[in-house]
Design a protein around this motif. Structure first.
Motif, PDB file in Angstrom:
ATOM      1  N   VAL A 251      -7.892   6.576   6.500  1.00  0.00           N
ATOM      2  CA  VAL A 251      -7.761   7.970   6.071  1.00  0.00           C
ATOM      3  C   VAL A 251      -8.306   8.842   7.194  1.00  0.00           C
ATOM      4  O   VAL A 251      -9.332   8.538   7.799  1.00  0.00           O
ATOM      5  CB  VAL A 251      -8.522   8.204   4.749  1.00  0.00           C
ATOM      6  N   GLY A 252      -7.584   9.923   7.509  1.00  0.00           N
ATOM      7  CA  GLY A 252      -7.967  10.814   8.596  1.00  0.00           C
ATOM      8  C   GLY A 252      -7.164  10.577   9.870  1.00  0.00           C
ATOM      9  O   GLY A 252      -7.119  11.446  10.735  1.00  0.00           O
ATOM     10  N   ASP A 253      -6.548   9.409   9.995  1.00  0.00           N
ATOM     11  CA  ASP A 253      -5.708   9.138  11.166  1.00  0.00           C
ATOM     12  C   ASP A 253      -4.518  10.092  11.186  1.00  0.00           C
ATOM     13  O   ASP A 253      -4.077  10.599  10.147  1.00  0.00           O
ATOM     14  CB  ASP A 253      -5.176   7.704  11.141  1.00  0.00           C
ATOM     15  N   LYS A 254      -3.975  10.318  12.359  1.00  0.00           N
ATOM     16  CA  LYS A 254      -2.780  11.146  12.537  1.00  0.00           C
ATOM     17  C   LYS A 254      -1.597  10.227  12.818  1.00  0.00           C
ATOM     18  O   LYS A 254      -1.655   9.375  13.705  1.00  0.00           O
ATOM     19  CB  LYS A 254      -2.943  12.121  13.699  1.00  0.00           C
ATOM     20  N   ILE A 255      -0.517  10.390  12.033  1.00  0.00           N
ATOM     21  CA  ILE A 255       0.724   9.642  12.217  1.00  0.00           C
ATOM     22  C   ILE A 255       1.841  10.640  12.519  1.00  0.00           C
ATOM     23  O   ILE A 255       1.634  11.850  12.395  1.00  0.00           O
ATOM     24  CB  ILE A 255       1.040   8.775  10.983  1.00  0.00           C
TER      25      ILE A 255
ATOM     26  N   ILE B  77       0.851  -1.191   0.000  1.00  0.00           N
ATOM     27  CA  ILE B  77       0.000   0.000   0.000  1.00  0.00           C
ATOM     28  C   ILE B  77       0.883   1.236   0.000  1.00  0.00           C
ATOM     29  O   ILE B  77       2.073   1.167   0.316  1.00  0.00           O
ATOM     30  CB  ILE B  77      -0.954   0.037   1.214  1.00  0.00           C
ATOM     31  N   LYS B  78       0.271   2.352  -0.344  1.00  0.00           N
ATOM     32  CA  LYS B  78       0.943   3.643  -0.263  1.00  0.00           C
ATOM     33  C   LYS B  78       0.107   4.513   0.668  1.00  0.00           C
ATOM     34  O   LYS B  78      -1.052   4.802   0.382  1.00  0.00           O
ATOM     35  CB  LYS B  78       1.073   4.268  -1.647  1.00  0.00           C
ATOM     36  N   VAL B  79       0.709   4.881   1.801  1.00  0.00           N
ATOM     37  CA  VAL B  79       0.068   5.743   2.795  1.00  0.00           C
ATOM     38  C   VAL B  79       0.688   7.116   2.624  1.00  0.00           C
ATOM     39  O   VAL B  79       1.859   7.303   2.953  1.00  0.00           O
ATOM     40  CB  VAL B  79       0.281   5.209   4.224  1.00  0.00           C
TER      41      VAL B  79
ATOM     42  N   ASP C 110      -3.897  11.245   4.335  1.00  0.00           N
ATOM     43  CA  ASP C 110      -4.799  11.798   3.326  1.00  0.00           C
ATOM     44  C   ASP C 110      -5.298  10.747   2.352  1.00  0.00           C
ATOM     45  O   ASP C 110      -6.390  10.873   1.804  1.00  0.00           O
ATOM     46  CB  ASP C 110      -4.104  12.909   2.530  1.00  0.00           C
ATOM     47  N   LYS C 111      -4.455   9.727   2.116  1.00  0.00           N
ATOM     48  CA  LYS C 111      -4.849   8.692   1.157  1.00  0.00           C
ATOM     49  C   LYS C 111      -4.127   7.394   1.464  1.00  0.00           C
ATOM     50  O   LYS C 111      -3.011   7.386   1.977  1.00  0.00           O
ATOM     51  CB  LYS C 111      -4.561   9.124  -0.274  1.00  0.00           C
TER      52      LYS C 111
END
Length: 135
Positions: free
Chosen positions: A64-68, A23-25, A79-80
């Motif tokens: 999506v929306g989580d804070k890292i 995946i691409k975060v 964001d994606k």
């Protein structure tokens, strides 16, 4: 994560495997089961069941929306999350602090419980270049 500051640490293992489930975060490419730190310290992954099966770690669902956390201590919004088709070489780093920065994002230093891939030794890859590839 525990000290809330960047610390130098020893890299004890670097492993490479060719696999799918990528995946691409945002801009970080990783396996869907690799744990990543949320800003509140919890571990998350896109595939929590895979994380538990492969790494014996309990994670919440990465969304999506989580804070890292980035390398500067900033909270970055996811964001994606994109699925990447096919296989690619991925690397796992084991550090004495059990975490590292990949593409500037704090991730867990997870190693598979039963590795099915070869350890990269010094003859194959100069571990002094780890910073170039993972920070």
């Amino acid at each position: 994560w525990r000290t809330n500051q960047i610390e130098k640490t020893r890299v004890s293992h670097v492993r490479r495997v060719r696999r799918g489930g990528i995946i691409k975060v945002n801009d970080l490419r990783m396996t869907d089961d690799h744990p990543i730190y949320l800003a509140d310290g919890r571990l998350a992954s896109y595939n929590p069941a895979g994380t538990e099966a492969n790494y014996k770690k309990i994670c919440v669902q990465l969304s999506v929306g989580d804070k890292i956390l980035d390398i500067h201590g900033n909270k970055v919004t996811v964001d994606k999350i994109e699925t990447i088709t096919g296989e690619m070489d991925v690397y796992t780093i084991k550090t004495h602090l059990d975490n590292f920065y990949a593409s500037g994002i704090l991730v867990d230093s997870a190693l598979r419980a039963k590795p099915s891939y070869a350890r990269i030794n010094d003859a194959e890859w100069d571990v002094t270049n780890v910073r170039k590839y993972f920070i």
